[in-house]
Design an enzyme around this catalytic site. Structure first.
Site, PDB file in Angstrom:
ATOM      1  N   THR A  29       3.101  -0.276  -7.157  1.00 40.94           N
ATOM      2  CA  THR A  29       2.908  -1.355  -6.187  1.00 40.94           C
ATOM      3  C   THR A  29       2.981  -0.792  -4.772  1.00 40.94           C
ATOM      4  OG1 THR A  29       5.289  -1.844  -6.173  1.00 40.94           O
ATOM      5  CG2 THR A  29       3.911  -3.171  -7.653  1.00 40.94           C
ATOM      6  N   ASN A  31       4.179  -1.695  -1.026  1.00 38.43           N
ATOM      7  CA  ASN A  31       5.132  -2.593  -0.383  1.00 38.43           C
ATOM      8  C   ASN A  31       4.825  -2.759   1.096  1.00 38.43           C
ATOM      9  OD1 ASN A  31       6.393  -1.381  -2.792  1.00 38.43           O
ATOM     10  ND2 ASN A  31       8.092  -2.695  -2.211  1.00 38.43           N
ATOM     11  N   GLU A  81       5.178  -7.284  -2.861  1.00 33.90           N
ATOM     12  CA  GLU A  81       4.673  -6.078  -3.502  1.00 33.90           C
ATOM     13  C   GLU A  81       3.308  -6.363  -4.096  1.00 33.90           C
ATOM     14  OE1 GLU A  81       7.599  -4.120  -6.047  1.00 33.90           O
ATOM     15  OE2 GLU A  81       9.068  -5.533  -5.248  1.00 33.90           O
ATOM     16  N   ILE A  84      -2.484  -3.137  -6.887  1.00 32.86           N
ATOM     17  CA  ILE A  84      -3.944  -3.130  -6.788  1.00 32.86           C
ATOM     18  C   ILE A  84      -4.494  -2.690  -8.143  1.00 32.86           C
ATOM     19  CG2 ILE A  84      -5.931  -2.169  -5.564  1.00 32.86           C
ATOM     20  CD1 ILE A  84      -4.005  -1.712  -3.160  1.00 32.86           C
ATOM     21  N   HIS A  86      -6.607  -0.926  -9.678  1.00 33.37           N
ATOM     22  CA  HIS A  86      -7.501   0.206  -9.447  1.00 33.37           C
ATOM     23  C   HIS A  86      -6.626   1.453  -9.505  1.00 33.37           C
ATOM     24  CE1 HIS A  86     -10.681   2.646  -7.645  1.00 33.37           C
ATOM     25  NE2 HIS A  86      -9.772   3.143  -6.820  1.00 33.37           N
ATOM     26  N   TYR A  93       1.051   5.679   1.495  1.00 38.85           N
ATOM     27  CA  TYR A  93       2.076   5.264   2.456  1.00 38.85           C
ATOM     28  C   TYR A  93       1.542   5.481   3.865  1.00 38.85           C
ATOM     29  CZ  TYR A  93       5.193   5.525  -1.551  1.00 38.85           C
ATOM     30  OH  TYR A  93       5.768   5.348  -2.777  1.00 38.85           O
ATOM     31  N   ARG A 106       2.363 -17.784 -11.377  1.00 41.38           N
ATOM     32  CA  ARG A 106       3.588 -18.325 -11.981  1.00 41.38           C
ATOM     33  C   ARG A 106       4.775 -18.104 -11.051  1.00 41.38           C
ATOM     34  NH1 ARG A 106       6.760 -14.095 -13.547  1.00 41.38           N
ATOM     35  NH2 ARG A 106       5.709 -12.111 -13.923  1.00 41.38           N
ATOM     36  N   PHE A 111      13.966 -11.509 -16.653  1.00 37.53           N
ATOM     37  CA  PHE A 111      13.551 -11.089 -17.993  1.00 37.53           C
ATOM     38  C   PHE A 111      14.723 -10.426 -18.689  1.00 37.53           C
ATOM     39  CE2 PHE A 111       9.725 -11.396 -15.498  1.00 37.53           C
ATOM     40  CZ  PHE A 111       8.856 -12.036 -16.364  1.00 37.53           C
TER      41      PHE A 111
END
Length: 157
Positions: A29, A31, A81, A84, A86, A93, A106, A111
């Site tokens: 991800t 950020n 976050e 993408i 891909h 960065y 959602r 979890f």
């Protein structure tokens, strides 16, 4: 409140996160910095969203984005976050990430295990891909927002 702010256009520098996405989840991800996170509408619902993302002046790709505290990891600071959809050859960065958040998948939830979290994220990705193929969402992929004026490209390498 999730949909009232959509589509939501946002851009900012990619900063180092917790380093969990790639390593623990296998789902890298990007950020946003705290300043960018704080610029989001304060009443935007936490949860999982989908939309379009572009790094620098690169191609526009489908993405899934999480806004919130990541209950599984018990974060104290709200984070935004973006995953993408891909495969990038290297980290980006310091690059400018532009996103258009198009829809809501959602709410955020906790979890019981890392496996359950990963499988939920995989479902979110499938849902995002489905939704973003709809004509009303596809048209945002071509939005001028994704064309950064020359000279606006931050690249610290």
């Amino acid at each position: 409140a999730a949909m009232r702010h959509l589509p939501y256009f946002c851009r900012g520098e990619v900063v180092k996160g917790f380093g969990r996405g790639s390593k623990e989840l296998g789902i890298p991800t990007a950020n946003f910095s705290e300043q960018v996170v704080e610029s989001f509408p304060s009443d935007i619902s936490t949860g999982i969203y989908y939309g379009w993302a572009c790094v620098g002046n690169g191609d526009v790709h489908k993405m899934v984005l999480s806004i919130g505290w990541n209950p599984f990891y018990k974060n104290i600071k709200k984070s935004v976050e973006t995953h993408i959809i891909h495969t990038f050859k290297e980290d980006f960065y310091g690059e400018i990430l532009s996103v258009v958040i198009v829809g809501y998948i959602r709410p955020e939830k906790n979890f019981d295990s890392l496996e359950a979290l990963i499988s939920a994220i995989q479902e979110d990705i499938k849902e995002a891909k489905r939704q973003l193929d709809l004509p009303e969402h596809l048209k945002l992929k071509e939005d001028n927002f994704f064309h950064l004026p020359e000279g606006k490209i931050a690249n610290s390498h």
